[in-house]
Design an enzyme around this catalytic site. Sequence first.
Site, PDB file in Angstrom:
ATOM      1  N   GLY A  51       5.335 -33.456 -46.513  1.00 36.82           N
ATOM      2  CA  GLY A  51       6.205 -32.391 -47.019  1.00 36.82           C
ATOM      3  C   GLY A  51       7.325 -32.964 -47.856  1.00 36.82           C
ATOM      4  O   GLY A  51       8.470 -32.491 -47.797  1.00 36.82           O
ATOM      5  N   TYR A  87       6.200 -19.226 -35.854  1.00 34.41           N
ATOM      6  CA  TYR A  87       6.869 -20.498 -36.139  1.00 34.41           C
ATOM      7  C   TYR A  87       7.466 -21.087 -34.860  1.00 34.41           C
ATOM      8  O   TYR A  87       7.318 -22.281 -34.584  1.00 34.41           O
ATOM      9  CB  TYR A  87       7.970 -20.268 -37.175  1.00 34.41           C
ATOM     10  CG  TYR A  87       8.730 -21.509 -37.574  1.00 34.41           C
ATOM     11  CD1 TYR A  87       8.195 -22.407 -38.489  1.00 34.41           C
ATOM     12  CD2 TYR A  87       9.988 -21.780 -37.043  1.00 34.41           C
ATOM     13  CE1 TYR A  87       8.889 -23.547 -38.857  1.00 34.41           C
ATOM     14  CE2 TYR A  87      10.692 -22.917 -37.405  1.00 34.41           C
ATOM     15  CZ  TYR A  87      10.135 -23.798 -38.319  1.00 34.41           C
ATOM     16  OH  TYR A  87      10.833 -24.928 -38.674  1.00 34.41           O
TER      17      TYR A  87
END
Length: 341
Positions: free
Chosen positions: A17, A158
């Site tokens: 990421g 999440y």
Amino acid sequence: MKPHLKKLRDQVLVITGASSGIGLATARRAASQGAKVVLACRNQQALDEVAAQIRAEGGEALAVQADVGVAADHDRILGAAIEHYGQLDTWVNNAGVSIFGRLEDVPVEDQRKLFDTNYWGVVYGSAAAAAHLRKHGGALINVGSEVSDRAIPLQGAYSASKHAVKGYTDALRMELEADGAPISVTLIKPASIATGYTEHARNYMDVEPRLPPPLYAADAVAQAILYAAEHPRRDIFVGSASMAVSSMGQRMPGLADRMAGWLIRHQRSDKPAGDRSDALYEAGSPTTADTARHGDNAPRARQSSTYTRLTTGGRGLLWAGAAAALLCGTMLTATRGRRWH
């Protein structure tokens, strides 16, 4: 065997990421301190731009296009690091995506895809890193969240994925320690961070999402990650708000439940939801470095956390214990005379 971690200037770091947000801030900061960085994400164009910028500033960087939800891609990342630099010292599992909306409104297939990135990406990356670091030693750093300890509404999937990351990281740490493997395993728990997080999230609300305050800059998390690359630590909270959320969730879960209304209000902006792209299934569009690092919330972000600086200092554990005791005492005083279940 106690892990012996090198100085950052002597390390090769893999960061997933790495084209935006926390990953980008970590890569740039690590490179500026002399580390060699291996950058991974799905967007080759964005990676190439970041790597070129790091090299232009005198650093060393290698870009590897990869999808963390694919196990074989982690082997490619590791292979590229070894082939190009001859070693791997720290692996940072940072890639993540989110979904805003009530759980009943979020399709199961979207929740599964989120887990591919947030949970399975950590599992695959940790497995690849641990296999190498068992022989050579080093640090494995997984980026969790304040919601690793305490779920919040409107980001249920999440929260569940970050709970899973915590469980996996804790179990892996214990197994490696029992084997005497020279690997430091750290879970980073940031509070709300001012990146492009909300812009990249899938949204099932009727308004655009936002993060509850307070917000911290991505560099605050990068500092914590790089501290863990040099110093074995079990957990690091980024921001006193993260530690507070964790402590309240564990010690007074009933009180934390009653914050649902506040959390829902502060994750709903006053901007109507519109047509938007997100990064759940496809890589996000390339953005400028400043936007990628800070998103639209940069002006409101705290550039550092006094709490995190104290807890990662020479007497970090002492400060952490004192701060936790003070916080718990304050909360208990505030709720004296009430019963929370």
